[in-house]
Design a protein around this motif. Sequence first.
Motif, short mmCIF file in Angstrom:
data_model
loop_
_atom_site.label_atom_id
_atom_site.label_comp_id
_atom_site.label_asym_id
_atom_site.label_seq_id
_atom_site.Cartn_x
_atom_site.Cartn_y
_atom_site.Cartn_z
N VAL A 1 8.57 8.54 2.29
CA VAL A 1 8.01 9.36 3.85
C VAL A 1 8.94 10.01 4.66
CG1 VAL A 1 6.96 9.21 5.69
CG2 VAL A 1 5.40 7.94 4.03
N TRP A 2 10.29 9.62 4.57
CA TRP A 2 11.63 10.43 5.07
C TRP A 2 11.85 11.56 4.09
CZ3 TRP A 2 16.15 10.77 1.66
CH2 TRP A 2 17.26 11.30 2.26
N ALA B 1 -0.57 16.78 -1.68
CA ALA B 1 -0.93 18.08 -2.41
C ALA B 1 -0.22 19.95 -2.05
CB ALA B 1 -1.80 18.32 -2.74
N PHE B 2 -0.44 20.25 -0.67
CA PHE B 2 -0.07 21.54 -0.03
C PHE B 2 1.80 20.88 0.23
CE2 PHE B 2 -4.25 21.66 1.13
CZ PHE B 2 -4.11 23.29 1.19
N LEU B 3 2.34 20.15 0.57
CA LEU B 3 4.00 20.45 0.18
C LEU B 3 4.13 20.41 -1.15
CD1 LEU B 3 4.43 17.22 2.93
CD2 LEU B 3 5.17 19.89 2.82
N MET B 4 3.73 20.16 -2.43
CA MET B 4 3.86 20.38 -4.13
C MET B 4 4.34 21.68 -3.98
SD MET B 4 3.14 17.02 -6.16
CE MET B 4 0.68 16.90 -5.25
N VAL B 5 2.80 22.33 -3.30
CA VAL B 5 2.84 23.71 -4.13
C VAL B 5 3.47 24.94 -3.12
CG1 VAL B 5 0.82 23.26 -5.75
CG2 VAL B 5 0.83 23.76 -3.17
N SER B 6 3.81 24.23 -2.05
CA SER B 6 4.74 25.52 -1.37
C SER B 6 5.93 25.42 -1.55
CB SER B 6 4.74 24.28 0.07
OG SER B 6 5.71 23.35 -0.15
N ARG B 7 6.52 26.35 -0.79
CA ARG B 7 7.84 27.33 -1.01
C ARG B 7 9.14 26.75 -0.45
NH1 ARG B 7 7.28 30.25 -5.14
NH2 ARG B 7 5.49 30.40 -5.90
N ILE B 8 8.64 25.44 0.41
CA ILE B 8 9.97 24.91 0.73
C ILE B 8 11.04 24.50 0.61
CG2 ILE B 8 10.71 22.47 2.75
CD1 ILE B 8 7.37 22.74 3.17
N PRO B 9 12.63 24.12 0.57
CA PRO B 9 13.58 23.14 -0.49
C PRO B 9 13.07 22.40 -0.09
CG PRO B 9 13.68 25.06 1.15
CD PRO B 9 13.02 25.29 1.18
N PRO C 1 8.97 17.37 -4.95
CA PRO C 1 8.50 16.70 -6.37
C PRO C 1 7.34 15.93 -6.43
CG PRO C 1 11.00 17.03 -5.56
CD PRO C 1 10.05 16.74 -4.92
N SER C 2 6.52 15.43 -7.42
CA SER C 2 5.51 15.34 -7.71
C SER C 2 5.77 13.72 -7.62
CB SER C 2 4.68 15.54 -8.68
OG SER C 2 5.97 15.77 -10.67
N PRO C 3 6.95 13.30 -8.00
CA PRO C 3 7.15 11.95 -7.87
C PRO C 3 7.30 11.45 -6.62
CG PRO C 3 9.01 12.19 -9.36
CD PRO C 3 8.41 13.71 -9.12
N GLY C 4 7.86 11.97 -5.51
CA GLY C 4 7.47 12.15 -4.23
C GLY C 4 6.42 11.87 -3.73
N ALA C 5 5.29 12.33 -3.72
CA ALA C 5 4.44 13.10 -3.60
C ALA C 5 3.45 11.22 -3.94
CB ALA C 5 4.00 13.35 -3.97
N ALA C 6 3.60 11.45 -5.68
CA ALA C 6 3.79 9.91 -5.93
C ALA C 6 3.64 8.36 -5.41
CB ALA C 6 3.36 9.88 -7.30
N GLY C 7 5.25 8.90 -4.77
CA GLY C 7 5.46 7.56 -4.02
C GLY C 7 4.82 6.95 -2.85
N VAL C 8 5.30 8.02 -1.93
CA VAL C 8 4.22 7.89 -1.19
C VAL C 8 2.54 7.11 -0.70
CG1 VAL C 8 2.81 9.20 1.41
CG2 VAL C 8 5.75 9.68 0.57
#
Length: 286
Positions: free
Chosen positions: A248-249, A199-207, A161-168
């Motif tokens: 990060v976790w 960025a790549f984690l955000m557009v990935s298919r990882i649940p 989720p984008s808030p998770g990336a922004a939090g890091v």
Amino acid sequence: LITLGNLTCGFAAIHFGLRAMYEMGNNPPIEQIKMLQQVERLLPSFLSVGAGRIILGMVFDCFDGLIARVTRSTTDFGGQLDSLADVVTCGVAPATLMVAFMIHHRQETAIVPSPISEHVLGRIAWIAAAVYVAFTAIRLARYNVEHARADFDYRTFRGLPSPGAAGVMASLIILQDYFSDFSRMIVLYALPFVALGLAFLMVSRIPYRRFHRAYLLGKQPFGHLMIFAVIFVVFMAWSAPTMLVLVVWYALSGPVEMLLRRIRGKSVTIMPTAIVKPPSGERRTA
């Protein structure tokens, strides 16, 4: 209004990032803003204040959905507005702060983020910031499209989720006030690659698990309460490091869980074939 508060926090974060870069200007500030500068300097730093606005925007992003469900005021308009606000708060603002952070600490060298930088790391940093913004927008647009499908899985997120990336990003910048010169130098060189990875984690298919559905709703083990109590106490004592560890976790939880499932020989289900109906008044959070 709470969603607009999220958007305003993103704009404030960009403002403080620009203020951090404005400090290096040769021209003195006009008299009318001298008093404002004195007030702002009572705060830790422009960069950490801007990162704090991102964290505050994330809080607004969490509570707008909760309040929308409680007041039964969820609408498609609110969902679209939420995504537009997240593009600013979770996309543009973190990228701007990253650029400001590198310029603030490396202005005496050629390593400054720019598409025409004299140093290769400067060009890489600018590209990383641009990719981070673009992938945040792609992630939110994809979420809006998939959210409208009948077989959308409301139990997990697809991609970070984008808030998770922004939090890091925000936590790393907040913590830089506590770094030694050597640690700050490591973060300066690593931050563009961290941004690319996020960025790549955000557009990935990882649940990724929806935190509130996995750990807050329904019957929960008593151990969860004890863990939350310990985290709260530690957070009160060491706010910035604890925040960084938590975000990060969460960012790493998706890839780690997927890897563990593959090692155990279990398939990772991203989109179940059965239709999963959304809970009543489910709010979009991307």
